[in-house]
Design a protein around this motif. Structure first.
Motif, PDB file in Angstrom:
ATOM      1  N   TYR A 247       0.812  -1.219   0.000  1.00  0.00           N
ATOM      2  CA  TYR A 247       0.000   0.000   0.000  1.00  0.00           C
ATOM      3  C   TYR A 247       0.845   1.268   0.000  1.00  0.00           C
ATOM      4  O   TYR A 247       0.316   2.366   0.181  1.00  0.00           O
ATOM      5  CB  TYR A 247      -0.950  -0.006   1.215  1.00  0.00           C
ATOM      6  CG  TYR A 247      -1.667  -1.321   1.361  1.00  0.00           C
ATOM      7  CD1 TYR A 247      -2.617  -1.729   0.419  1.00  0.00           C
ATOM      8  CD2 TYR A 247      -1.362  -2.192   2.405  1.00  0.00           C
ATOM      9  CE1 TYR A 247      -3.238  -2.956   0.532  1.00  0.00           C
ATOM     10  CE2 TYR A 247      -1.980  -3.424   2.524  1.00  0.00           C
ATOM     11  CZ  TYR A 247      -2.926  -3.805   1.582  1.00  0.00           C
ATOM     12  OH  TYR A 247      -3.535  -5.026   1.684  1.00  0.00           O
ATOM     13  N   ARG A 304      -4.562   5.115   9.152  1.00  0.00           N
ATOM     14  CA  ARG A 304      -5.437   5.813   8.209  1.00  0.00           C
ATOM     15  C   ARG A 304      -4.927   7.231   7.956  1.00  0.00           C
ATOM     16  O   ARG A 304      -5.240   7.826   6.919  1.00  0.00           O
ATOM     17  CB  ARG A 304      -6.875   5.835   8.715  1.00  0.00           C
ATOM     18  CG  ARG A 304      -7.107   6.586  10.020  1.00  0.00           C
ATOM     19  CD  ARG A 304      -8.562   6.517  10.412  1.00  0.00           C
ATOM     20  NE  ARG A 304      -8.837   7.087  11.718  1.00  0.00           N
ATOM     21  CZ  ARG A 304     -10.018   7.070  12.311  1.00  0.00           C
ATOM     22  NH1 ARG A 304     -11.055   6.492  11.709  1.00  0.00           N
ATOM     23  NH2 ARG A 304     -10.191   7.596  13.503  1.00  0.00           N
ATOM     24  N   GLY A 307      -2.453   6.805   4.849  1.00  0.00           N
ATOM     25  CA  GLY A 307      -2.855   6.255   3.555  1.00  0.00           C
ATOM     26  C   GLY A 307      -3.421   4.853   3.569  1.00  0.00           C
ATOM     27  O   GLY A 307      -3.826   4.339   2.518  1.00  0.00           O
ATOM     28  N   PHE A 308      -3.453   4.191   4.741  1.00  0.00           N
ATOM     29  CA  PHE A 308      -4.027   2.849   4.812  1.00  0.00           C
ATOM     30  C   PHE A 308      -5.543   2.963   4.888  1.00  0.00           C
ATOM     31  O   PHE A 308      -6.078   3.720   5.698  1.00  0.00           O
ATOM     32  CB  PHE A 308      -3.493   2.114   6.033  1.00  0.00           C
ATOM     33  CG  PHE A 308      -3.881   0.657   6.111  1.00  0.00           C
ATOM     34  CD1 PHE A 308      -3.781  -0.171   5.008  1.00  0.00           C
ATOM     35  CD2 PHE A 308      -4.325   0.112   7.314  1.00  0.00           C
ATOM     36  CE1 PHE A 308      -4.116  -1.517   5.087  1.00  0.00           C
ATOM     37  CE2 PHE A 308      -4.658  -1.231   7.408  1.00  0.00           C
ATOM     38  CZ  PHE A 308      -4.555  -2.045   6.285  1.00  0.00           C
ATOM     39  N   ARG A 309      -6.248   2.224   4.026  1.00  0.00           N
ATOM     40  CA  ARG A 309      -7.708   2.314   3.952  1.00  0.00           C
ATOM     41  C   ARG A 309      -8.377   1.141   4.668  1.00  0.00           C
ATOM     42  O   ARG A 309      -7.864   0.020   4.648  1.00  0.00           O
ATOM     43  CB  ARG A 309      -8.153   2.342   2.489  1.00  0.00           C
ATOM     44  CG  ARG A 309      -7.543   3.479   1.665  1.00  0.00           C
ATOM     45  CD  ARG A 309      -7.973   3.376   0.221  1.00  0.00           C
ATOM     46  NE  ARG A 309      -7.642   2.066  -0.354  1.00  0.00           N
ATOM     47  CZ  ARG A 309      -8.030   1.647  -1.556  1.00  0.00           C
ATOM     48  NH1 ARG A 309      -8.799   2.426  -2.300  1.00  0.00           N
ATOM     49  NH2 ARG A 309      -7.670   0.456  -1.999  1.00  0.00           N
ATOM     50  N   GLU A 310      -9.515   1.399   5.256  1.00  0.00           N
ATOM     51  CA  GLU A 310     -10.240   0.350   5.979  1.00  0.00           C
ATOM     52  C   GLU A 310     -10.565  -0.823   5.057  1.00  0.00           C
ATOM     53  O   GLU A 310     -10.480  -1.983   5.469  1.00  0.00           O
ATOM     54  CB  GLU A 310     -11.518   0.923   6.581  1.00  0.00           C
ATOM     55  CG  GLU A 310     -12.280  -0.077   7.446  1.00  0.00           C
ATOM     56  CD  GLU A 310     -13.512   0.529   8.101  1.00  0.00           C
ATOM     57  OE1 GLU A 310     -14.053  -0.094   9.031  1.00  0.00           O
ATOM     58  OE2 GLU A 310     -13.929   1.633   7.661  1.00  0.00           O
ATOM     59  N   GLU A 311     -10.912  -0.529   3.814  1.00  0.00           N
ATOM     60  CA  GLU A 311     -11.278  -1.600   2.893  1.00  0.00           C
ATOM     61  C   GLU A 311     -10.084  -2.491   2.501  1.00  0.00           C
ATOM     62  O   GLU A 311     -10.272  -3.563   1.908  1.00  0.00           O
ATOM     63  CB  GLU A 311     -11.932  -1.034   1.629  1.00  0.00           C
ATOM     64  CG  GLU A 311     -11.118   0.018   0.909  1.00  0.00           C
ATOM     65  CD  GLU A 311     -11.518   1.444   1.317  1.00  0.00           C
ATOM     66  OE1 GLU A 311     -11.505   2.313   0.445  1.00  0.00           O
ATOM     67  OE2 GLU A 311     -11.835   1.648   2.515  1.00  0.00           O
ATOM     68  N   ASP A 312      -8.865  -2.048   2.832  1.00  0.00           N
ATOM     69  CA  ASP A 312      -7.685  -2.858   2.532  1.00  0.00           C
ATOM     70  C   ASP A 312      -7.378  -3.888   3.620  1.00  0.00           C
ATOM     71  O   ASP A 312      -6.501  -4.747   3.425  1.00  0.00           O
ATOM     72  CB  ASP A 312      -6.454  -1.955   2.369  1.00  0.00           C
ATOM     73  CG  ASP A 312      -6.495  -1.129   1.085  1.00  0.00           C
ATOM     74  OD1 ASP A 312      -7.076  -1.613   0.099  1.00  0.00           O
ATOM     75  OD2 ASP A 312      -5.958  -0.005   1.089  1.00  0.00           O
ATOM     76  N   ARG A 342      -7.326  -3.587  12.272  1.00  0.00           N
ATOM     77  CA  ARG A 342      -8.384  -2.586  12.403  1.00  0.00           C
ATOM     78  C   ARG A 342      -8.009  -1.565  13.485  1.00  0.00           C
ATOM     79  O   ARG A 342      -8.215  -0.359  13.320  1.00  0.00           O
ATOM     80  CB  ARG A 342      -9.713  -3.247  12.730  1.00  0.00           C
ATOM     81  CG  ARG A 342     -10.892  -2.260  12.767  1.00  0.00           C
ATOM     82  CD  ARG A 342     -12.223  -2.982  12.825  1.00  0.00           C
ATOM     83  NE  ARG A 342     -12.421  -3.835  11.665  1.00  0.00           N
ATOM     84  CZ  ARG A 342     -12.798  -3.383  10.466  1.00  0.00           C
ATOM     85  NH1 ARG A 342     -13.032  -2.098  10.289  1.00  0.00           N
ATOM     86  NH2 ARG A 342     -12.966  -4.225   9.474  1.00  0.00           N
ATOM     87  N   TRP A 345      -5.407   0.663  12.021  1.00  0.00           N
ATOM     88  CA  TRP A 345      -6.012   1.595  11.068  1.00  0.00           C
ATOM     89  C   TRP A 345      -6.681   2.777  11.791  1.00  0.00           C
ATOM     90  O   TRP A 345      -6.467   3.938  11.433  1.00  0.00           O
ATOM     91  CB  TRP A 345      -7.036   0.865  10.200  1.00  0.00           C
ATOM     92  CG  TRP A 345      -7.895   1.804   9.392  1.00  0.00           C
ATOM     93  CD1 TRP A 345      -7.539   2.468   8.248  1.00  0.00           C
ATOM     94  CD2 TRP A 345      -9.227   2.212   9.705  1.00  0.00           C
ATOM     95  NE1 TRP A 345      -8.574   3.277   7.833  1.00  0.00           N
ATOM     96  CE2 TRP A 345      -9.618   3.135   8.709  1.00  0.00           C
ATOM     97  CE3 TRP A 345     -10.123   1.894  10.729  1.00  0.00           C
ATOM     98  CZ2 TRP A 345     -10.880   3.735   8.702  1.00  0.00           C
ATOM     99  CZ3 TRP A 345     -11.371   2.486  10.727  1.00  0.00           C
ATOM    100  CH2 TRP A 345     -11.742   3.395   9.721  1.00  0.00           C
ATOM    101  N   GLU A 346      -7.462   2.470  12.810  1.00  0.00           N
ATOM    102  CA  GLU A 346      -8.247   3.529  13.441  1.00  0.00           C
ATOM    103  C   GLU A 346      -7.517   4.244  14.568  1.00  0.00           C
ATOM    104  O   GLU A 346      -7.953   5.297  15.031  1.00  0.00           O
ATOM    105  CB  GLU A 346      -9.567   2.980  13.958  1.00  0.00           C
ATOM    106  CG  GLU A 346      -9.454   2.006  15.125  1.00  0.00           C
ATOM    107  CD  GLU A 346     -10.807   1.448  15.543  1.00  0.00           C
ATOM    108  OE1 GLU A 346     -10.879   0.872  16.649  1.00  0.00           O
ATOM    109  OE2 GLU A 346     -11.776   1.592  14.782  1.00  0.00           O
TER     110      GLU A 346
END
Length: 351
Positions: A247, A304, A307-312, A342, A345-346
Motif C-alpha cells: 500500500y 489511516r 494512507g491505509f484504507r479500511e477496505e484494505d 483494524r 487503522w483507526e
C-alpha cells in the motif's frame, strides 16, 4: 537449551563532528578509487560535505522508498557504466537500501553514513519492491563494510521523523525477542538497545541539538539492528513489510504505529521477553512502558492518517497470514489479525 548465534563482521565508527574525515579514512582503507555516492535530493548538500574528500566517480540521487526493482536496476546500470569500485550511502533506510541493491548484484564494497535511526546499515538484509509485493532476503554482500555515525548529521532530522525512526529502531528490539532465530545473545542486545532508545528519544524530541542524546539514540538503534540481523524478522516486520510494499505506506510511521499492537498480542505468551522490555523501560510491563514512551513522544497512532484504507484490511490479512513466523508466541488467526489491523487503522489503544 540449544541455540546458534551468528555475529556479522562489520567495522563501526562513532565520529561525531568528523564524519568526512572518518569516511575518507575508511574509503582509503579499502583502496577504492572510483566511488559511487548514493544520496537523495534532500541529502545532496549534506552528502557533498561528507564525501568531499573522496574520489567520487558518480553521484546518484534517485532514491525511492521501499526500493522499487526498476529504481534498483537503474542504479546498478549507472554503477556499471561509471566503473565504480565502492558504494557510499548518505541517508536513511531507503538510501542504504538502494546501496544494498547495487552491492547485491555487483559485490561492490558498501559503506554507510546514516542520517536516521533506520538500522539497515547494521544488517545483511535487503529489500526490493516489485508491483505491490516487497521481497526481502539476507546476503553478506549487502552488509556495509563500515558504518560511520555522526550525531551532528541527525540534528536536522525533523522531530516527527526522529520519533518515527526511533520507534522503528525500537521495533527491531521487540521483534528480536521472539523472531525465528531469537537467542540469549540478541535478547541481551535488544534489551540494552531498548534501554538506550527509551532514554535517548525523549531527550532528542525535547532538544534536537542535544548531541549526547543523539549519540545514545544512535547506539540504541545500532544495538537494535544487530539483534534484529541475528534474530530475523518476527511478526511485526512481516506485517509492516506487507503494509509498506502493498500500500506504499511510509516505512518508519508504519513501524511506529503497528509496534504496540504486536507487543500487546504477543507479550502475554512471552513473559521473559515482556520482563526484559519492562526492565528496559522501567515499567511494570513492556506494553505499559512502550505506551508511556509513545505518549511522551506524541507518536503516530493511526495508519489511516498515512494512507491505509479500511477496505484494505481483509486483503492485508490474507497477505500477512502465509508469512507469519512459526516462532510467534501467540497463534495468529484471521480473527485476531483482523482485529489488530483494524485497531492499527483507526488508532485504537492496543489490547
Amino acid at each position: 537449551m540449544s541455540w546458534t548465534h551468528d555475529t556479522l563482521g562489520q567495522r563501526v565508527r562513532m565520529a561525531t563532528g568528523t564524519a568526512a574525515e572518518a569516511l575518507a579514512e575508511e574509503v582509503d582503507r579499502l583502496g577504492a578509487r572510483r566511488v559511487m555516492v548514493v544520496a537523495g535530493p534532500a541529502e545532496a548538500s549534506l552528502a557533498a560535505t561528507v564525501t568531499a574528500g573522496l574520489p567520487v566517480a558518480l553521484r546518484h540521487d534517485e532514491v525511492v522508498m521501499h526500493v522499487p526493482v526498476e529504481v534498483a536496476e537503474r542504479a546498478r546500470e549507472a554503477a556499471t557504466a561509471a566503473a565504480v569500485d565502492a558504494v557510499v550511502t548518505v541517508g536513511g533506510g531507503s538510501t542504504t537500501g538502494l546501496g544494498k541493491a547495487v552491492a547485491l548484484t555487483s559485490g561492490l564494497p558498501l559503506l554507510a553514513v546514516p542520517t536516521t535511526y533506520a538500522g539497515s546499515e547494521a544488517t545483511d538484509v535487503w529489500g526490493l519492491t516489485e508491483g505491490a509485493v516487497k521481497t526481502t532476503g539476507s546476503d553478506l554482500r549487502v552488509l556495509p563494510r563500515t558504518v560511520v555515525y555522526d550525531a551532528t548529521l541527525l540534528t536536522g532530522l525533523p522531530r516527527h521523523l526522529s520519533v518515527a525512526s526511533g520507534l522503528n529502531a525500537l521495533a527491531h528490539c521487540v521483534d528480536s525477542l521472539w523472531a525465528p532465530r531469537a537467542d540469549p545473545v540478541n535478547a541481551a542486545l535488544a534489551g540494552e538497545g531498548a534501554r538506550a532508545l527509551a532514554a535517548g528519544l525523549p531527550a532528542v524530541a525535547a532538544d534536537p541539538d542535544d548531541l549526547r542524546a543523539r549519540e545514545l539514540t544512535i547506539q540504541g538503534a545500532y544495538l537494535a539492528a544487530v539483534s534484529f540481523a541475528s534474530a530475523g524478522s518476527g511478526l511485526h516486520h512481516k506485517i509492516c513489510h506487507v503494509l509498506g510494499g502493498r500500500y506504499d505506506l511510509p516505512h518508519a510511521e508504519t513501524h511506529a504505529t503497528v509496534l504496540p499492537h504486536v507487543l500487546a498480542l504477543n507479550a502475554p505468551q512471552a513473559p521473559a521477553a515482556d520482563e526484559r522490555l519492562a526492565a528496559a523501560f522501567g515499567s511494570p510491563t513492556g506494553l505499559a512502558g512502550l505506551q508511556r514512551l509513545r505518549a511522551e513522544l506524541d507518536a503516530p497512532r493511526a495508519l489511516r492518517d498515512h494512507g491505509f484504507r479500511e477496505e484494505d484490511i481483509p486483503d492485508a490479512v490474507a497477505a500477512v497470514l502465509p508469512v507469519v513466523p512459526p516462532s510467534n508466541p501467540t497463534p495468529v488467526t484471521t480473527e485476531n489479525l483482523t482485529a489488530l489491523l483494524r485497531a492499527v487503522w483507526e488508532g485504537a489503544d492496543p489490547s
